[in-house]
Design an enzyme around this catalytic site. Structure first.
Site: not given
Ligand code: IPE
Ligand code: IPE
Ligand code: MG
Length: 247
Positions: A27, A44, A138
């Site tokens: 995240d 990303h 793995l």
């Molecule tokens: C959780 O992250 C899902 C992934 C890392 C794939 P999100 O960014 O979607 O989660 P919330 O919305 O903060 O709970």
């Molecule tokens: C995690 O990073 C990637 C996915 C959920 C696919 P985010 O896109 O949630 O990044 P933030 O949380 O908005 O910074």
């Molecule tokens: Mg996020």
């Protein structure tokens, strides 16, 4: 890109208790990009580089299973172009890296309802599973269109079907039986769940399997989760006392 060229050697990890199964909620990509006044897609993309280094390191140090939360059932609610970027990155990662992952004996699995993805994703997923299915190194388990509640619902539906058609007896259903009906069938439960970016929640991740996982939630955003950060997580894991309810 040669992902296994960089053999990260950590002397600190020698002889310590390593988790068998590491699960990661990757995240913070969007916030990382925003801090740099860049589009979220840039975060990303850099996040995929980090994913590559975490896979490499896990394989090199002998982790058995690495689960990566890549796309949740809730992430469909993001703008369409961001969903598209994530899909394209997935296909790109799988097609570019699959040969080398295979050469390194990595077994790729997926969990989640991937039937909802476009054909090019489904094809890349199918090819990756097929090519690496007999590998004994793995296990890289990628959670895609995954949600813990949907996983449990699917498990209960399948279990009820099997009870109805006589393949399973209600009296024989144990906690382990439930595990057998989850996407992670055959894999040990995660010993540690790492969530980068400091968010103190599970976001629907591994609700059943994670019941006794150690939680590790660094402030570090995913694109900054380099080898040193991963090493820190593993050292922290080794220092925890897992009691499992005992004293
Ligand atoms: C959780 O992250 C899902 C992934 C890392 C794939 P999100 O960014 O979607 O989660 P919330 O919305 O903060 O709970
Ligand atoms: C995690 O990073 C990637 C996915 C959920 C696919 P985010 O896109 O949630 O990044 P933030 O949380 O908005 O910074
Ligand atoms: Mg996020």
């Amino acid at each position: 890109m040669k992902i296994f060229k960089n053999k990260y050697k950590s002397t600190k990890l020698v002889g310590i208790e390593l988790p068998k199964h590491v699960a990661i909620i990757m995240d913070g990509n969007g916030r990382w990009a925003k801090k740099r006044k860049m589009p979220r897609s840039f975060g990303h993309r850099v996040g995929v580089e980090v994913l590559r280094s975490v896979i490499t390191m896990s394989s090199n140090i002998g982790i058995k299973v690495l689960t990566l939360y890549a796309f949740s059932t809730e992430n469909w609610a993001r703008p369409e172009d961001e969903v598209g970027v994530l899909m394209n990155l997935l296909v790109e990662f799988l097609t570019k890296e699959i040969k080398e992952l295979h050469e390194n004996n990595i077994n790729i699995r997926f969990m989640g309802d991937v039937e909802k993805f476009p054909k090019k994703c489904r094809d890349a997923i199918k090819d990756a599973i097929e090519l690496t299915k007999d590998n004994t190194g793995l296990v890289v388990n990628i959670a895609l269109n995954y949600g813990g509640r949907t996983e449990l619902l699917r498990a209960f539906h399948n279990m009820m079907d099997d009870i109805q058609n006589g393949e399973l007896q209600k009296a024989d259903v144990t906690e382990d039986t439930i595990s057998e009906y989850l996407y992670t069938k055959g894999l040990p439960d995660p010993d540690i769940i790492i969530r980068t970016s400091g968010e103190m929640r599970l976001s629907n991740f591994m609700l059943y399997q994670g019941s006794y996982a150690e939680l590790y939630i660094p402030e570090t955003l995913w694109p900054d989760f380099k080898e040193k950060e991963y090493e820190k997580a593993l050292l922290e894991y080794a220092s925890r006392k897992r009691r499992f309810g005992k004293i």
